[in-house]
Design a protein around this motif. Structure first.
Motif, short mmCIF file in Angstrom:
data_model
loop_
_atom_site.label_atom_id
_atom_site.label_comp_id
_atom_site.label_asym_id
_atom_site.label_seq_id
_atom_site.Cartn_x
_atom_site.Cartn_y
_atom_site.Cartn_z
N VAL A 1 1.51 10.33 -3.30
CA VAL A 1 0.74 11.23 -2.12
C VAL A 1 1.55 11.07 -1.05
CG1 VAL A 1 -1.36 10.01 -0.72
CG2 VAL A 1 -1.43 9.09 -3.22
N LEU B 1 1.40 4.12 -3.02
CA LEU B 1 0.88 5.40 -2.46
C LEU B 1 2.12 6.41 -3.33
CD1 LEU B 1 -0.56 5.07 1.18
CD2 LEU B 1 -1.80 6.28 -0.81
N VAL C 1 1.20 -1.27 0.19
CA VAL C 1 -0.05 0.06 -0.30
C VAL C 1 1.21 1.58 0.19
CG1 VAL C 1 -1.65 1.64 0.94
CG2 VAL C 1 -2.08 -1.02 0.86
N LYS C 2 1.54 1.29 0.86
CA LYS C 2 2.74 2.12 1.12
C LYS C 2 4.12 2.53 -0.32
CE LYS C 2 6.14 4.79 3.92
NZ LYS C 2 6.83 4.47 4.45
N THR D 1 2.36 6.95 -6.33
CA THR D 1 1.55 7.72 -6.63
C THR D 1 1.74 9.62 -6.31
OG1 THR D 1 0.07 7.19 -5.47
CG2 THR D 1 -0.17 6.34 -7.93
#
Lengths: 132, 151
Positions: free
Chosen positions: B148, B143, B139-140, B146
């Motif tokens: 974020v 993120l 997930v990290k 992308t």
């Protein structure tokens, strides 16, 4: 007695986060540079404490991020480094929000021997790079 | 009808679980364990060459070692009885799970008893720990790539 526990705890929780006094320390080299660093750190909203060490062409800045902003430490470091680089282009700047560097910086503030100071700053820079 | 009656009587007789009390106990004991862990963290930072990034490993090792000692002396089970999840969720609960399983199966011999059963409980902790760490890292990574958050 039992009735007192909850208000007491609440009081402790609430007073814990009520400290806006910034502590800023710079080692004694004289000149306008130490003032300049202090002003830059003073304007940084996201830190509550900072220590700066000048030695030869090195500048080590150790800061402590505010508790609730701990998760964006790297961003704070990056921003502060950018600001410092604009003001001190001739220095090799290291910015860290790590407690270890902050703690060691306190000892370095009192260190007068330039040779020793430089060695210790180099050691801290190496420590900062370590990953595991 | 009989069953319903039985259920009703059973519910009346069974003592109510003191959820609030249990949660508070777990909260404070768990918090206490974490405070000790944090004290150990600062101990390593101040007296040894560890940074906030690297201090996690020795701290975890020390906490597990301490809980292993306490388990061996029979003190951790008393704490566990009092605090429940508060003593099981922090990493010290992991040490307790390893050592208590080892002690329990001591009579079956070293290889098949202690060796084979040591990770009976803690094995699932390791498995799901590694799996969830992988998912979180994934997930990290998404993120970060992308844009974020940053590393």
């Amino acid at each position: 007695m039992k009735k007192l526990v909850l208000p007491l705890l609440l009081f402790m929780f609430l007073t814990g986060c009520n400290d806006d006094q910034k502590t800023l320390e710079v080692n004694d080299i004289g000149g306008e540079e130490s003032e300049k660093v202090k002003i830059i750190m003073e304007n940084e909203e996201e830190i509550y404490s900072g220590r700066a060490i000048f030695v030869e062409d090195q500048l080590l800045v150790a800061v402590q991020a505010k508790p609730w902003l701990d998760y964006k430490k790297t961003k704070i470091e990056k921003n502060l480094k950018k600001k410092l680089e604009e003001s001190f282009p001739e220095y090799d700047i290291t910015v860290s929000s790590d407690y270890k560097l902050y703690w060691e910086a306190q000892k370095l503030l009192k260190e007068d021997d330039g040779e020793k100071l430089k060695k210790k700053v180099e050691k801290l820079k190496k420590l900062k790079k370590e990953e595991t | 009808m009989e069953q319903e009656k039985f259920d009703k009587i059973e519910q009346e007789i069974t003592p109510r679980t003191p959820y609030v009390k249990n949660v508070l106990k777990a909260f404070f004991v768990g918090g206490l364990i974490c405070t000790i862990g944090h004290a150990i963290t600062y101990f390593y930072i101040i007296f040894f060459d560890f940074t906030e990034k690297t201090v996690g490993n020795p701290t975890v090792a020390t906490m597990i070692f301490l809980s292993m000692l306490l388990t061996g002396f029979g003190l951790y089970q008393k704490l566990g009885q009092f605090a429940g999840a508060g003593s099981a969720v922090p990493v010290s609960g992991f040490g307790n799970a390893v050592i208590s399983a080892a002690i329990e199966h001591r009579t079956e011999g070293f290889v098949l008893g202690v060796g084979g059963n040591m990770f009976k409980l803690a094995g699932s902790v390791i498995l799901f720990g590694v799996t969830s760490a992988f998912v979180v890292a994934l997930v990290k990574l998404i993120l970060v790539s992308t844009g974020v958050i940053e590393w």
